[in-house]
Design a protein around this motif. Structure first.
Motif, PDB file in Angstrom:
ATOM      1  N   TRP A   1      -0.146  11.703  -2.010  1.00 27.64           N
ATOM      2  CA  TRP A   1      -0.875  10.740  -1.185  1.00 27.64           C
ATOM      3  C   TRP A   1      -2.253  11.261  -0.776  1.00 27.64           C
ATOM      4  O   TRP A   1      -2.421  12.421  -0.425  1.00 27.64           O
ATOM      5  N   SER A   2      -3.208  10.364  -0.853  1.00 29.96           N
ATOM      6  CA  SER A   2      -4.514  10.614  -0.236  1.00 29.96           C
ATOM      7  C   SER A   2      -5.079   9.238   0.062  1.00 29.96           C
ATOM      8  O   SER A   2      -4.668   8.251  -0.573  1.00 29.96           O
ATOM      9  N   PRO A   3      -6.017   9.133   0.992  1.00 29.93           N
ATOM     10  CA  PRO A   3      -6.562   7.798   1.287  1.00 29.93           C
ATOM     11  C   PRO A   3      -7.152   7.154   0.041  1.00 29.93           C
ATOM     12  O   PRO A   3      -7.108   5.944  -0.124  1.00 29.93           O
TER      13      PRO A   3
ATOM     14  N   ALA B   1       5.310   4.068  19.315  1.00 26.38           N
ATOM     15  CA  ALA B   1       4.371   2.944  19.425  1.00 26.38           C
ATOM     16  C   ALA B   1       3.810   2.560  18.061  1.00 26.38           C
ATOM     17  O   ALA B   1       3.645   1.388  17.741  1.00 26.38           O
ATOM     18  N   ARG B   2       3.541   3.565  17.224  1.00 26.89           N
ATOM     19  CA  ARG B   2       2.908   3.283  15.941  1.00 26.89           C
ATOM     20  C   ARG B   2       2.964   4.526  15.067  1.00 26.89           C
ATOM     21  O   ARG B   2       3.282   5.618  15.545  1.00 26.89           O
ATOM     22  N   HIS B   3       2.644   4.326  13.786  1.00 27.16           N
ATOM     23  CA  HIS B   3       2.522   5.503  12.917  1.00 27.16           C
ATOM     24  C   HIS B   3       1.092   6.055  13.037  1.00 27.16           C
ATOM     25  O   HIS B   3       0.216   5.401  13.601  1.00 27.16           O
ATOM     26  N   HIS B   4       0.888   7.241  12.500  1.00 29.51           N
ATOM     27  CA  HIS B   4      -0.441   7.860  12.645  1.00 29.51           C
ATOM     28  C   HIS B   4      -1.032   8.236  11.290  1.00 29.51           C
ATOM     29  O   HIS B   4      -1.775   9.217  11.179  1.00 29.51           O
ATOM     30  N   ILE B   5      -0.691   7.422  10.264  1.00 33.94           N
ATOM     31  CA  ILE B   5      -1.186   7.732   8.908  1.00 33.94           C
ATOM     32  C   ILE B   5      -2.713   7.845   8.922  1.00 33.94           C
ATOM     33  O   ILE B   5      -3.398   6.985   9.497  1.00 33.94           O
TER      34      ILE B   5
ATOM     35  N   GLU C   1       0.844  -1.195   0.000  1.00 32.04           N
ATOM     36  CA  GLU C   1       0.000   0.000   0.000  1.00 32.04           C
ATOM     37  C   GLU C   1       0.886   1.254   0.000  1.00 32.04           C
ATOM     38  O   GLU C   1       1.912   1.303   0.688  1.00 32.04           O
ATOM     39  N   PHE C   2       0.453   2.226  -0.753  1.00 35.28           N
ATOM     40  CA  PHE C   2       1.182   3.490  -0.880  1.00 35.28           C
ATOM     41  C   PHE C   2       1.102   4.277   0.433  1.00 35.28           C
ATOM     42  O   PHE C   2       0.017   4.454   0.986  1.00 35.28           O
TER      43      PHE C   2
END
Ligand code: SAM
Length: 345
Positions: A216-218, A324-328, A206-207
């Motif tokens: 980038w966009s969802p 802890a994690r990414h926030h994409i 996934e991009f």
């Protein structure tokens, strides 16, 4: 051949292993050895030749990687930019192949490349001790491929590189394809057939928002569920169990058991909880997450002349603070200051 470089001797006490404050054990190091690239993939680079960062000497990469291995790293993946552009790569691999993990196993040595120069380098890299390569390839037809890379003739070079890697025994051979809606999502089904024809594992990625420009966009992300559904309509898929908890790809075989595809879904199905990875940039900064907002200047410390014990302590402290994690996709998400090509993908 006798060792050329002097500083390869990982030493660590068993209680000094890389872990983070979220209970994850870190055993996977990605090292960018240049951020130069001979492709200008439309989803990665603007084509205007963004900022380049300095490169360390081969001896300096060896010293830093040796320190990480002494702290429990078992797998090193060389990347870039385009790592095959880096002078001294074969010698670097030869020296890294002499390293052993803390449990006495040979280091697992892999490399990610666009494959353009692999035709001539696959055999020397294998002879030097490289275990595996992953080749990035975003289309299986020449016009689409070359519209993405913006390099005429690149498709034939990469195909030749893939075949040279297989002939050299750099297997299992993985092909990574970043899917973008409207660019190359029409390739999904052809890639499934390509995996079987060429006896390679194709992995769709996934991009992520790591490009130099603003693309980038969802909506441009092609999610895992859609990929599985579309391939399944042509060739029924059966999901395979993960081989290890930190495996990033969801793996599938075809219903007749011939061939494998994988899907890496950091956006729609993030796997941060099982992340076992840290990165070293080409200029010697530690990045504890692709999406880190801060970098940790390991090379800057090395330059001050401190000893290995102090550098190890710095690495241990830094990795403890891994995010802890990414926030994409969340409100307030910030892209990191470097794009993928300058971090090391
Ligand atoms: N030049 C080498 C190559 O092509 O594999 C190594 C560097 S490249 C940046 C590593 C991988 O990152 C490639 O597979 C590329 O397609 C992928 N990549 C680049 N930008 C990306 C993004 N924004 N999201 C997901 N993958 C990306």
């Amino acid at each position: 051949m006798a060792a050329v470089f002097p500083t390869l001797c990982p030493t660590a006490t068993p209680d000094a292993r890389l872990t983070d404050s979220h209970g994850r054990v870190i055993h996977d190091l990605r090292v960018s050895i240049t951020d130069r690239c001979n492709y200008k993939c439309v989803y990665c680079r603007t084509g205007e030749g963004g900022a380049l960062y300095p490169e360390l000497s081969i001896e300096e990469y060896l010293r830093l990687i040796g320190l990480f291995v002494g702290l429990g790293i078992t797998k090193v993946r060389l990347t870039g930019g385009e790592p095959l552009l880096r002078r001294g790569l074969v010698e670097l691999v030869e020296e890294l192949a002499r390293l052993h993990t803390l449990s006495g196993e040979p280091l697992d040595l892999a490399l990610t490349t666009n494959g353009h120069l692999l035709g001539s380098l696959a055999a020397p890299l294998k002879a030097a001790g490289l275990n595996r390569v992953t080749v990035s390839m975003d289309a299986v037809d020449a016009p689409t491929f070359e519209r993405i890379t913006r390099v005429p003739g690149s498709f034939q070079n990469v195909l030749g590189g893939i075949r040279a890697a297989r002939a050299a025994g750099l297997t299992p051979l993985k092909i990574n394809c970043v899917l973008l809606r409207g660019f190359n999502d029409g390739q999904i089904e052809s890639f499934a057939l390509f995996a079987r024809q060429e006896d390679v594992v194709v992995r769709f990625i996934e991009f992520m928002p790591l490009e130099e420009g603003r693309l980038w966009s969802p909506q441009i992300v092609v999610p895992l569920t859609e990929i599985v559904e579309r391939i399944g309509r042509v060739l029924p898929l059966v999901e395979l169990p993960p081989r290890e908890p930190s495996e990033t790809a969801r793996r599938y075989t075809f219903a007749d058991g011939a061939g494998e595809i994988g899907i890496i879904a950091p956006v729609s199905q993030a796997f941060c909880g099982a992340c076992s990875r840290v990165r070293l940039t080409s200029d010697g900064k530690i990045r504890t997450c692709l999406f880190s907002q801060v970098e940790h200047d390991l090379y800057g410390r090395l330059r001050t002349g401190v000893d290995d014990a102090e550098l190890r302590a710095y690495i241990l402290r830094t990795v403890q603070g891994k995010e802890a994690r990414h926030h994409i996709g969340e409100p307030g998400f910030l892209k990191p200051s470097r794009s993928m090509v300058h971090i090391g993908g």
